[in-house]
Write a protein that holds these residues in place. Structure first.
Motif, PDB file in Angstrom:
ATOM      1  N   HIS A   9     -57.071  -2.234  48.142  1.00 37.22           N
ATOM      2  CA  HIS A   9     -57.056  -3.185  47.025  1.00 37.22           C
ATOM      3  C   HIS A   9     -56.892  -2.497  45.674  1.00 37.22           C
ATOM      4  O   HIS A   9     -56.329  -3.084  44.747  1.00 37.22           O
ATOM      5  CB  HIS A   9     -58.275  -4.106  47.100  1.00 37.22           C
ATOM      6  CG  HIS A   9     -58.048  -5.173  48.117  1.00 37.22           C
ATOM      7  ND1 HIS A   9     -58.165  -4.945  49.457  1.00 37.22           N
ATOM      8  CD2 HIS A   9     -57.610  -6.433  47.991  1.00 37.22           C
ATOM      9  CE1 HIS A   9     -57.840  -6.030  50.118  1.00 37.22           C
ATOM     10  NE2 HIS A   9     -57.487  -6.951  49.249  1.00 37.22           N
ATOM     11  N   ASN A  64     -57.703  -8.274  42.508  1.00 40.19           N
ATOM     12  CA  ASN A  64     -57.777  -7.297  43.600  1.00 40.19           C
ATOM     13  C   ASN A  64     -58.685  -6.145  43.234  1.00 40.19           C
ATOM     14  O   ASN A  64     -59.396  -5.600  44.077  1.00 40.19           O
ATOM     15  CB  ASN A  64     -56.375  -6.808  43.978  1.00 40.19           C
ATOM     16  CG  ASN A  64     -55.692  -7.774  44.910  1.00 40.19           C
ATOM     17  OD1 ASN A  64     -56.112  -7.950  46.043  1.00 40.19           O
ATOM     18  ND2 ASN A  64     -54.647  -8.433  44.424  1.00 40.19           N
ATOM     19  N   VAL A 104     -61.928 -11.161  50.639  1.00 39.05           N
ATOM     20  CA  VAL A 104     -60.649 -10.538  50.972  1.00 39.05           C
ATOM     21  C   VAL A 104     -59.975 -11.317  52.091  1.00 39.05           C
ATOM     22  O   VAL A 104     -58.772 -11.609  52.030  1.00 39.05           O
ATOM     23  CB  VAL A 104     -60.840  -9.053  51.386  1.00 39.05           C
ATOM     24  CG1 VAL A 104     -59.560  -8.481  51.975  1.00 39.05           C
ATOM     25  CG2 VAL A 104     -61.304  -8.227  50.195  1.00 39.05           C
ATOM     26  N   GLY A 149     -56.497 -13.392  51.734  1.00 40.87           N
ATOM     27  CA  GLY A 149     -55.364 -13.058  52.596  1.00 40.87           C
ATOM     28  C   GLY A 149     -54.816 -14.259  53.337  1.00 40.87           C
ATOM     29  O   GLY A 149     -53.608 -14.434  53.465  1.00 40.87           O
ATOM     30  N   ILE A 177     -48.985 -10.951  54.313  1.00 42.41           N
ATOM     31  CA  ILE A 177     -50.298 -10.742  53.690  1.00 42.41           C
ATOM     32  C   ILE A 177     -51.418 -10.900  54.708  1.00 42.41           C
ATOM     33  O   ILE A 177     -52.449 -10.228  54.623  1.00 42.41           O
ATOM     34  CB  ILE A 177     -50.486 -11.702  52.491  1.00 42.41           C
ATOM     35  CG1 ILE A 177     -49.472 -11.377  51.409  1.00 42.41           C
ATOM     36  CG2 ILE A 177     -51.901 -11.638  51.936  1.00 42.41           C
ATOM     37  CD1 ILE A 177     -49.410 -12.396  50.276  1.00 42.41           C
ATOM     38  N   GLN A 195     -53.956  -7.894  54.640  1.00 37.63           N
ATOM     39  CA  GLN A 195     -55.225  -8.159  53.983  1.00 37.63           C
ATOM     40  C   GLN A 195     -56.259  -8.787  54.922  1.00 37.63           C
ATOM     41  O   GLN A 195     -57.379  -8.292  55.018  1.00 37.63           O
ATOM     42  CB  GLN A 195     -54.969  -9.088  52.788  1.00 37.63           C
ATOM     43  CG  GLN A 195     -56.049  -9.073  51.756  1.00 37.63           C
ATOM     44  CD  GLN A 195     -55.605  -9.756  50.470  1.00 37.63           C
ATOM     45  OE1 GLN A 195     -54.427  -9.914  50.199  1.00 37.63           O
ATOM     46  NE2 GLN A 195     -56.562 -10.163  49.681  1.00 37.63           N
ATOM     47  N   SER A 196     -55.908  -9.862  55.601  1.00 33.91           N
ATOM     48  CA  SER A 196     -56.901 -10.602  56.390  1.00 33.91           C
ATOM     49  C   SER A 196     -57.324  -9.888  57.662  1.00 33.91           C
ATOM     50  O   SER A 196     -58.509  -9.883  58.001  1.00 33.91           O
ATOM     51  CB  SER A 196     -56.375 -11.994  56.735  1.00 33.91           C
ATOM     52  OG  SER A 196     -56.247 -12.763  55.573  1.00 33.91           O
TER      53      SER A 196
END
Length: 118
Positions: A16, A57, A85, A89, A100, A104-105
């Protein structure tokens, strides 16, 4: 197990910070254009919005680092920021790019599982 968990949380925080740098400082540079598949024109038009996203972020990264610095007392802090987060995401994947979800997720979900197990 705790060491592995903290390494994963730290890597998510570093990710991030990297996203912050891309969105706040490299948005109109070749690295930012490439990462977000932007044209110079669209990047110029969205520069302020991207910087705002980058700041958010950065807050996610700061929260994760804070949770790490608290040691055992940071358990709930890590859960909160990893959840943020993850949700960010999912929302990004639904509204901007499916990529994403994986960037991210998925790491956030792994981090959450590890924090709960540690």
């Amino acid at each position: 197990m705790q060491v592995v968990t903290n390494i994963v949380v730290a890597l998510i925080a570093v990710l991030h910070v990297y996203i912050l740098v891309l969105e706040m400082f490299l948005w109109e540079k070749p690295a930012g254009l490439r990462a977000f598949r932007q044209t110079k024109e669209s990047a110029a038009a969205t520069k302020v919005l991207a910087a705002n996203q980058g700041l958010y972020n950065g807050f996610l990264a700061a929260g994760l680092f804070w949770g790490l610095l608290l040691g055992a007392a940071g358990h709930d802090v890590k859960i909160f920021f990893l959840s943020c987060v993850f949700i960010a995401g999912v929302y990004g994947a639904a509204t901007a790019s499916r990529k994403i979800l994986f960037i991210q997720s998925v790491p956030a979900a792994i981090g959450l599982i590890l924090v709960f197990l540690a």
